[in-house]
Design a protein around this motif. Sequence first.
Motif, PDB file in Angstrom:
ATOM      1  N   ASP A  33      45.627  47.013  27.357  1.00 49.87           N
ATOM      2  CA  ASP A  33      46.515  46.122  27.924  1.00 49.87           C
ATOM      3  C   ASP A  33      45.753  46.352  29.409  1.00 49.87           C
ATOM      4  O   ASP A  33      45.080  45.101  29.998  1.00 49.87           O
ATOM      5  CB  ASP A  33      47.561  46.407  29.062  1.00 49.87           C
ATOM      6  N   GLU A  44      41.979  45.364  28.653  1.00 48.23           N
ATOM      7  CA  GLU A  44      41.956  43.552  28.623  1.00 48.23           C
ATOM      8  C   GLU A  44      41.949  42.581  29.051  1.00 48.23           C
ATOM      9  O   GLU A  44      41.028  41.581  29.610  1.00 48.23           O
ATOM     10  CB  GLU A  44      43.103  43.010  27.351  1.00 48.23           C
ATOM     11  N   LYS A  45      43.127  43.504  30.646  1.00 51.55           N
ATOM     12  CA  LYS A  45      42.748  41.857  31.815  1.00 51.55           C
ATOM     13  C   LYS A  45      41.334  42.402  32.282  1.00 51.55           C
ATOM     14  O   LYS A  45      40.952  41.468  33.255  1.00 51.55           O
ATOM     15  CB  LYS A  45      43.854  43.122  32.455  1.00 51.55           C
ATOM     16  N   TYR A  67      42.141  48.437  38.466  1.00 51.96           N
ATOM     17  CA  TYR A  67      43.132  48.834  38.718  1.00 51.96           C
ATOM     18  C   TYR A  67      43.729  50.363  38.946  1.00 51.96           C
ATOM     19  O   TYR A  67      42.943  51.254  38.369  1.00 51.96           O
ATOM     20  CB  TYR A  67      43.843  48.499  37.167  1.00 51.96           C
ATOM     21  N   ILE A  81      44.963  43.775  40.052  1.00 45.74           N
ATOM     22  CA  ILE A  81      46.042  44.059  39.020  1.00 45.74           C
ATOM     23  C   ILE A  81      46.695  45.394  39.368  1.00 45.74           C
ATOM     24  O   ILE A  81      46.707  46.019  39.302  1.00 45.74           O
ATOM     25  CB  ILE A  81      45.413  44.430  37.883  1.00 45.74           C
ATOM     26  N   ARG A 122      50.704  45.998  36.200  1.00 48.65           N
ATOM     27  CA  ARG A 122      49.602  45.225  35.457  1.00 48.65           C
ATOM     28  C   ARG A 122      49.686  43.875  35.374  1.00 48.65           C
ATOM     29  O   ARG A 122      50.094  43.105  34.573  1.00 48.65           O
ATOM     30  CB  ARG A 122      49.861  45.546  33.953  1.00 48.65           C
ATOM     31  N   LEU A 141      48.515  40.169  37.584  1.00 50.40           N
ATOM     32  CA  LEU A 141      47.580  39.888  38.127  1.00 50.40           C
ATOM     33  C   LEU A 141      47.447  39.363  39.544  1.00 50.40           C
ATOM     34  O   LEU A 141      48.412  37.958  39.508  1.00 50.40           O
ATOM     35  CB  LEU A 141      46.693  38.786  36.598  1.00 50.40           C
ATOM     36  N   TYR A 146      42.293  38.987  41.288  1.00 54.29           N
ATOM     37  CA  TYR A 146      42.052  38.402  40.515  1.00 54.29           C
ATOM     38  C   TYR A 146      41.563  37.650  39.575  1.00 54.29           C
ATOM     39  O   TYR A 146      40.339  37.355  39.454  1.00 54.29           O
ATOM     40  CB  TYR A 146      43.126  39.624  38.736  1.00 54.29           C
ATOM     41  N   TRP A 151      39.671  30.735  31.929  1.00 56.61           N
ATOM     42  CA  TRP A 151      39.103  31.678  31.041  1.00 56.61           C
ATOM     43  C   TRP A 151      38.062  31.274  30.204  1.00 56.61           C
ATOM     44  O   TRP A 151      38.549  30.209  29.531  1.00 56.61           O
ATOM     45  CB  TRP A 151      40.663  32.787  29.661  1.00 56.61           C
ATOM     46  N   LEU A 204      46.761  34.222  30.863  1.00 60.39           N
ATOM     47  CA  LEU A 204      46.256  35.683  30.655  1.00 60.39           C
ATOM     48  C   LEU A 204      44.977  35.108  29.094  1.00 60.39           C
ATOM     49  O   LEU A 204      46.062  34.842  28.425  1.00 60.39           O
ATOM     50  CB  LEU A 204      46.491  37.172  30.586  1.00 60.39           C
ATOM     51  N   ARG A 210      43.438  37.023  26.150  1.00 67.34           N
ATOM     52  CA  ARG A 210      42.857  38.430  26.105  1.00 67.34           C
ATOM     53  C   ARG A 210      41.610  37.952  25.302  1.00 67.34           C
ATOM     54  O   ARG A 210      40.148  38.852  25.395  1.00 67.34           O
ATOM     55  CB  ARG A 210      43.712  39.382  25.449  1.00 67.34           C
TER      56      ARG A 210
END
Length: 941
Positions: free
Chosen positions: A68, A71-72, A324, A348, A352, A354, A358, A549, A565, A567
């Motif tokens: 997770d 990916e962020k 993070y 982050i 978790r 944003l 971010y 994105w 988000l 991903r």
Amino acid sequence: MRRMMLAAAAAVLTAALAAPVVAPPAMAAPTHTVTYDKYSLKVDGERILLWGGEFHYFRLPSPSLWRDVLEKIRAAGFNGVSLYFSWAYHSPAPGVYDFTGVRDVDRLLDMAKELGLYVVVRPGPYINAETSGGGFPAWLKQVPGRARSSDPGYTAAYREWLGHLNPIIARHQVTRGGSVIAYNVENEYAANTDAQYMQDLQDTARAAGIDVPITHNQCCDASWTPTWASGLGAVQIPGVDDYPQSFECQAPDTWGTWGEGVTERLTDSAPVYAAEYQAGSIDLNRAGYDACRENLTGPSFMKYFYKNNLVASGATMFGFYMAYGGTNWGWLGQPNDVYTSYDYGAAITEARQLTDKYAEFKRQGYFVTSVAPLTKTDPAAGPASSNPALTTVARANPDTGTQFVLLRHTDRAATTLDESTLDWSTPDGRYSVPVSLDGRDAHVLVAGYDMGGQRLAWSTSEIMTHARIGGRDVAVLYGRDGSAGSTVLRYRSKPSVRVLAGSVRSSYSDGELRLDYTHHGLARVLVSGGGRPPALLLLGTDEEAANFWRADTSSGPVLVRGTSLVRSARVSGSTVTLRADVASAGEVEVFAPARRLVIGSTPVPVRTTASGSLVGSVSGPASVRLPRLTDWQSRAEPVVTDDRSWPVASHATSESPFPPVTRPVLYAGDYGADYGHVWYQGSFTATGAETAVSLNAITGKNGVYQVWLNGRYLGWANGGTQADSEPPVNPRPGPGTFTLPALAPGTPAVISVLVGNMGHNDDWTADDNRFKQPRGLVGAELVGSSAPVTWRLQGNRPDRLRGPLNNGGLHGERAGWYLPDASAKGWGRPAATVQPGVTWYRTEFDLDLPRGQDVPVGLRFDGAGEYRALIFVNGWQLGQFTANLGPQREFVLPAGVLREHGGNTVTLAVVALDEATLGPVSLVALANHTGGVPIENLPTR
Ligand code: GAL
């Protein structure tokens, strides 16, 4: 690897386009070359700008959530991660190493590769990172020989660690088809250095097959010597750590206390490497991490300092510390600078989520990874500014001529909005360019750039990204809401211009199309003809830009506006499928070579827009209700126990650089009690003359110890933080004198002492004097009597599944009360108040969170008083609530440890210093999204 595969796919001449393509997974991973020169790293000869974020797998005990977070990180535009590896996390004892479960770094590196993230590995052996012992296992304190030197004792120990880790890293190198692009040795190795040791670390790595470039992160600036740029121990790519804001989150107005933060060039044979660049902060004085995120290291700081550094230094390798932060779960944290949360005020959050940071990372990260000429630049003359309040700094690519002009305030602390006109000689001509800039902001303006199939002469909007989608160049440019923007593009003949949204004036003369506008909302301009491929220019505010994105697919990049988000994306046939998270219902717009949209597995009805995009709407998550925590059971820990199986403190000498003042030696670590609490029992036969017991303990900052005689509470004292190495040696760092009740001569007596050790000091100065500070009792004597006392002690026993740092030596920890399947025997209804000492609480609850949603859950404490509570969830020690110290009241319970669908057990070990009331404890939902990643539950046994 996005770039690697692109390169492998042959010499498609897309250098200026830099449109990365992800190839489908291959059976045997193709290998690549990693080289570098003074400008940048190169993979298969193709230059890359390594934009990496730091992530600590050991601060997130849930491999599903590694995905997770990674990916962020990728979705923010990072193309790399920096990973420390913690020796202590993997090794409970000399010769014993564990790389399974939450310690499976092989899996971590596989994930990074799958996600196309380059990795800079940072295996230490010393890592600092506010970890207990700076990542050194506590057992290393018993090893003779100075740590971080070429002393044989230490050398044998670290070779054991690297002997396990290096082979794993070696097989994940880019050169073998993996993700590891560089190998960092040691950490800010600047004090008490030993060049032979630096060299040995590299020789050890090379012997294990490490063939990617070796790097080092020099502390702070080049005034710290050595820089490891030359001589014995020199690395290939020496880097520098920069924390311009320092670490005081209480001070809202800090602006570069530690300087400009411009990464120095340490050698002409390697790229400039910003090895650790400040992206958050430790919370030294407990302001709470939101203050670190907003005040100290927020978007303004990022805009000014990161862009200033990018252009002023020409760095092409970055590690932002932290992307993070995570959690100091168990006894992972170093005692002096941190508490349970290592949120770090990062982009982050620990839960978790944003943040605005971010969004700023996204704006900058998409830019630096989209605009290829940035990978090779030399300093250039910046345009003159008509207003001395504003100034420019410039770089140019020697091959393409592309210019990068930093526009900043001359006084970097200025807070005013200023205007100026730049006299700008670009590769496409000389222009008079009006600009404006807010205080504590900076812009990187680009000129002379082949933006896909377009020719950008210059723009006063900043480029976020651009991509060739469906035969068109789609570019996202942005500026501050309300500010004027101009963009000039060159064409062979007059193109046709259609303004689809917003208010944009266009004019054409002498091959130049000029667009003038005010940044407001999102303007859209379609340009076609003019001898170039069609272009869609999306001209937005900072906020509008951050809604975009970018995801790379095998059919090229796609852009998405909306959702919380994206991903990843996949295009197959005429369908684009997104893996996206949604926090609330809203619009989604997709720019992709497709006619249909699927999010997750749900088809989303769409219409095609004049912009050539697909627009539909997405729904938000179902609401969640978490159960109340009721039916608590409790059980007090005995104070006097049968200690016949405990080791007797019998040593006459110690490895510690601090000679013991009382003998036998009482230091906990000398008897293997390495982490958390230690129980001591001192047995003696009373003479009747004893009046008090005088004790002395070192716990690390914020640690306490408590004392009983024959089970009767005598009180508590603060443990010491630092013993002196200078005479008088060991000057009573944590003294406490406790009056004894009268004892009849000849009667047996037991003094019980519970020492709450908070973790081990770091070894920042590489001199053993900090790191090898003892923990536990360092002195004990009866006052008024010389009756001999036999001391025994009981420390932690490592939990094989949860690792060496999960437990201390509380009786309930050793007896397994913290485990979810602990026997119910001996537990009963809790009393209204908690007595001094250790009282255990436990309750069970079922969760059934909505499927397909990501709901990070926290445990919240609302009580106050002189107590601490160790928090165990399904046996995993996820933190310590320090009721009297704060500031943390909510503790993140990572999914995987927490069973989102099924039964859970919360167990608290409440260590009360005085009579206390625990206060309400509840579950809280820290966010709610559709999407997320599949969660694998961790075993409990
Ligand atoms: C650096 C160090 C990191 C971390 C950081 C502060 O100096 O290399 O490990 O401690 O400071 O958070």
